[in-house]
Write an enzyme that holds these catalytic residues in place. Structure first.
Site, PDB file in Angstrom:
ATOM      1  N   LYS A 195      44.775  39.670  40.412  1.00  0.00           N
ATOM      2  CA  LYS A 195      45.362  40.797  41.139  1.00  0.00           C
ATOM      3  C   LYS A 195      46.719  40.364  41.679  1.00  0.00           C
ATOM      4  O   LYS A 195      46.816  39.384  42.419  1.00  0.00           O
ATOM      5  CB  LYS A 195      44.438  41.215  42.278  1.00  0.00           C
ATOM      6  N   LYS A 248      44.809  43.507  37.400  1.00  0.00           N
ATOM      7  CA  LYS A 248      45.380  44.603  38.191  1.00  0.00           C
ATOM      8  C   LYS A 248      46.749  44.246  38.693  1.00  0.00           C
ATOM      9  O   LYS A 248      46.906  43.147  39.227  1.00  0.00           O
ATOM     10  CB  LYS A 248      44.453  44.872  39.375  1.00  0.00           C
TER      11      LYS A 248
HETATM   12  C1  PBG Z   1      42.777  46.365  48.420  1.00  0.00           C
HETATM   13  C2  PBG Z   1      43.063  47.212  47.252  1.00  0.00           C
HETATM   14  C3  PBG Z   1      44.295  47.745  46.916  1.00  0.00           C
HETATM   15  C4  PBG Z   1      44.104  48.485  45.758  1.00  0.00           C
HETATM   16  C5  PBG Z   1      42.774  48.398  45.422  1.00  0.00           C
HETATM   17  N1  PBG Z   1      42.141  47.590  46.359  1.00  0.00           N
HETATM   18  C6  PBG Z   1      45.589  47.693  47.604  1.00  0.00           C
HETATM   19  C7  PBG Z   1      46.233  46.444  47.947  1.00  0.00           C
HETATM   20  O1  PBG Z   1      45.875  45.351  47.527  1.00  0.00           O
HETATM   21  O2  PBG Z   1      47.173  46.563  48.724  1.00  0.00           O
HETATM   22  C8  PBG Z   1      45.194  49.219  45.053  1.00  0.00           C
HETATM   23  C9  PBG Z   1      44.762  50.250  44.095  1.00  0.00           C
HETATM   24  C10 PBG Z   1      45.832  51.174  43.660  1.00  0.00           C
HETATM   25  O3  PBG Z   1      47.025  51.007  43.946  1.00  0.00           O
HETATM   26  O4  PBG Z   1      45.466  52.141  42.981  1.00  0.00           O
HETATM   27  N2  PBG Z   1      41.559  46.574  48.972  1.00  0.00           N
END
Ligand code: PBG
Length: 323
Positions: A195, A248
């Site tokens: 991520k 991601k």
């Molecule tokens: C954090 C989380 C995020 C997303 C999913 N889980 C945001 C982040 O890390 O700031 C982002 C998902 C998206 O942008 O669609 N719990």
């Protein structure tokens, strides 16, 4: 010289021929729909930057999951927006919090839906970071027990899969151990293994009210320049017990999807994140692109790159389009 022996256009002449030789196709069961759950009853609120996406109370989340299942979308992933936030994200393990209530509502409305829950603290902390704060950074090890307690609470509510997105080191092992100890050996774990610290999460943070109040997430999420590091993350999460792994964002990380696919045989997901969705919707609303065509092209490309599953806000409309 292959021409004129080989004429590739022979197999492109009709829709039937093209369909027969197509290497990659989409099905509603490829999609996992992200759903945002708010407290209360009978609540449905739109998200300005994500047309077509709502925040709903648990009762309506249950109904939405049923409608998705009727279209063939077999899984949803839940994000909660709680009433109370504090420094340690305590409400993340509340059995009466929005996520636990929605898990139960979905199980009642749509028993065949595979219910996944996002495991993270950023929606539950008053500072908006994904773990507890020490000085000016997120303290990795004390965060693990809080994440594990959140996962156990979701499992108790009936979640089938828990999906940690916090990017703390060692969280997959900690969550797996806690689930097993509490009698949830059958609850599966989808790790957000690779991520990245991404600008593409902007609309999500509006929807989830999870923008950090200071700094950013670069000290725990991955640097966008790295792919070998993604391979390390994937391999160590699988070694710690992840049943499935995720890359991601997805759209500008297709090389990472491919790299992950080449090193592991566990099911691979990618997250077609909020900013990717918002860009397509904005351009389509302006008449600059054909939204349906571009959406299906993007989703197909994720599978071609190697994704088995796609978390996407397009899940419902794409399933209607592909029939
Ligand atoms: C954090 C989380 C995020 C997303 C999913 N889980 C945001 C982040 O890390 O700031 C982002 C998902 C998206 O942008 O669609 N719990």
């Amino acid at each position: 010289m292959s021409f004129p022996l080989h004429r590739y256009r022979r197999l492109r002449r009709s829709e039937s021929l093209r369909t027969m030789v197509r290497e990659t196709s989409l099905a509603p069961s490829d999609f996992i729909a992200p759903l945002f759950v708010v407290p209360g009853k009978g609540v449905r609120q739109g998200v300005a930057s994500m047309p077509g996406v709502d925040r709903t109370s648990a009762d309506l989340t249950g109904k939405d999951a049923k409608a998705l299942a009727d279209l063939g979308v077999l899984s949803v992933i839940l994000f909660g927006i709680p009433d109370h936030k504090d420094a340690k994200g305590t409400s993340s393990a509340d059995p009466e919090g929005p996520v636990c209530r929605a898990v139960r509502a979905i199980k009642a409305e749509s028993p065949k839906t595979v219910v996944m829950t996002d495991i993270c603290l950023c929606e539950y902390t008053d500072h908006g970071h994904c773990g507890v704060i020490k000085g000016d950074t997120v303290d990795n090890d004390p965060t693990l027990a809080i994440l594990a307690a959140e996962a156990v609470a979701h499992a108790k509510a009936g979640a089938d899969v828990v999906a940690p997105s916090d990017m703390m080191d060692g969280r997959v092992g900690a969550i797996r151990a806690a689930l097993d100890k509490e009698g949830f050996a059958d609850v599966a774990l989808l790790s957000y293994a690779a991520k990245y610290a991404s600008g593409f999460y902007g609309p999500f943070r509006e929807a989830a009210e999870s923008t950090p109040s200071f700094g950013d997430r670069r000290a725990y999420q991955m640097d966008p320049g790295n792919v070998r590091e993604a391979v390390k993350e994937v391999l160590s999460d699988v070694a710690e017990g992840a049943d499935m792994v995720m890359v991601k964002p997805a759209l500008s990380y297709m090389d990472v999807i491919r790299a992950a696919k080449e090193v592991t045989n566990v099911p691979l997901a990618c997250y077609n994140v909020s900013g990717e969705y918002a860009m397509v919707k904005a351009a389509a609303a302006n008449g600059w692109i054909d939204g349906q065509r571009v959406t299906l092209e993007i989703l197909t490309s994720f599978k071609r790159a190697g994704a088995d599953l796609i978390l996407t806000y397009h899940a419902k409309e794409a399933s209607q389009w592909i029939g």
